[in-house]
Design a protein around this motif. Structure first.
Motif, PDB file in Angstrom:
ATOM      1  N   ILE A  31       0.850  -1.207   0.000  1.00 14.21           N
ATOM      2  CA  ILE A  31       0.000   0.000   0.000  1.00 14.21           C
ATOM      3  C   ILE A  31       0.882   1.253   0.000  1.00 14.21           C
ATOM      4  O   ILE A  31       0.633   2.203  -0.743  1.00 14.21           O
ATOM      5  CB  ILE A  31      -1.006  -0.015   1.178  1.00 14.21           C
ATOM      6  N   GLU A  74       1.927   2.182  -3.236  1.00 16.40           N
ATOM      7  CA  GLU A  74       0.844   2.730  -4.050  1.00 16.40           C
ATOM      8  C   GLU A  74      -0.027   1.690  -4.750  1.00 16.40           C
ATOM      9  O   GLU A  74      -0.686   1.971  -5.748  1.00 16.40           O
ATOM     10  CB  GLU A  74       1.379   3.794  -5.032  1.00 16.40           C
ATOM     11  N   ASP A 120      -3.270  -0.032  -3.904  1.00 21.21           N
ATOM     12  CA  ASP A 120      -4.279   0.179  -2.859  1.00 21.21           C
ATOM     13  C   ASP A 120      -5.124  -1.074  -2.684  1.00 21.21           C
ATOM     14  O   ASP A 120      -6.295  -1.106  -3.041  1.00 21.21           O
ATOM     15  CB  ASP A 120      -5.147   1.381  -3.237  1.00 21.21           C
TER      16      ASP A 120
END
Ligand code: DHB
Ligand code: FE
Length: 321
Positions: free
Chosen positions: A109, A112, A114
């Motif tokens: 996460i 990046e 998600d």
């Protein structure tokens, strides 16, 4: 430091699970399928991973159209088998690895990606069938031989993730595993596929030529596969062939150059082309462990990998490929 030592690709056809649960493995139709995994089971017994990350898709068992996470990582202590319509499969509850799973969640996460963190989840044939194929039939009172971190990918409702996104997520997972301080030897499964279409005018579609080229490139030129658009999967490998993008997460988590130690392909099981591959990272990358200045487990890890290769090569040379 934890390491990813190998990747395993395997189809997850639910009828294979039913054949195991109903003791049909010796019937000629099913023996053809199971015989292709005998060596893999020996390889798995030899290599004895400490934990397995299993990339799979949920088939409306844990999730429904109410909630469609693109990537959902299981961080629970255990994952019970789901009721898929005929009751839960008679397989063990999968024990998780919450420490490594939450570490992976945090790392990817912050990188990046998600993903959705799932603290409670049931697992279906997408995960349990490949486990059976690699570990054999295990009664519900027994245990899978290693803890499992499920990573559920949406390939059921449009839009699924692209192959490129999957490949890059695999790389982020590798980075996460390699920043985990404990010396764990990790394998990663990519499951689903190969070509199949379950409904509509093209139901029963199988494209062996395309499947085999996918397996060749998975081994030698995975970047080429990351450029395949969704429409090509649909056209060439059938509506459910899109499950194959999950194999690219597994492949992204491995070295650029891998050793293909085993491959098996047979047509059909139920409606599906069954594909299976084992890819190992270079041996130097496996199992080296320094604890208080001494190399522990390193040689044990290496010899396990060497034993696993020996058994698989014995089999591969008999020409299952
Ligand atoms: C079949 C294959 C699948 O991957 C699946 O999830 C459901 C059914 C089949 O071949 O019937
Ligand atoms: Fe499926």
């Amino acid at each position: 430091m934890a390491k990813i030592i190998a990747g395993i690709g395997s189809s997850h056809v639910p009828a294979i699970g039913a054949a195991i649960d109903n003791n049909k493995m010796e019937e000629p139709y099913w023996k053809r399928v199971f015989s292709g995994f005998e060596r893999s089971q020996q390889w798995m017994r030899d290599i004895k991973p400490d934990v397995a990350i299993v990339v799979y898709n949920d088939h409306a068992s844990a999730f429904s159209t109410d909630l469609i996470p693109t990537f959902a990582l299981g961080t629970a202590t255990e994952f019970p088998p789901a009721d898929e319509g005929w009751g839960p499969r008679p397989v063990p509850v999968a024990k998780g690895h919450p420490q490594l799973a939450t570490h992976i969640a945090q790392s990817v996460i912050l990188d990046e990606f998600d993903l959705t963190v799932v603290n409670k989840m049931e697992i279906d044939h997408g995960l349990t069938v490949p486990l059976n194929l690699l570990c054999g039939k295990i009664p519900p009172t027994g245990q899978w031989p290693f803890p499992i971190i499920p990573l559920a990918v949406n390939v059921v409702m449009y839009p699924p993730p692209t192959g490129h996104r999957c490949f890059m997520l695999g790389k982020a997972i590798r980075k996460a595993v390699e920043s985990y301080p404990e010396n764990l030897r990790v394998v990663i499964f990519g499951t689903g596929g190969l070509s199949h279409q379950i409904s509509g005018p093209r139901a029963g579609l199988i494209n062996s030529k395309w499947d085999k080229s996918f397996l060749d490139n998975l081994s030698k030129d995975p970047k080429k596969l990351t450029r395949i658009p969704h429409l090509e999967y649909m056209r060439e490998a059938g509506a459910e062939g899109i499950e194959m993008v999950m194999w690219l997460i597994m492949r992204g988590a491995l070295d650029d150059k891998v050793d293909e130690v085993y491959r098996f392909y047979t047509v059909p099981a139920s409606n599906t082309a069954v594909g299976h591959i084992i890819l190992e990272n270079a041996r130097k990358a496996s199992g080296t462990r320094k604890v208080a200045g001494k190399s522990k487990r390193g040689s044990a890890g290496k010899s396990r990998q060497a034993a696993a290769r020996k058994s698989i090569h014995r089999i591969a040379s008999k020409g299952t490929r």
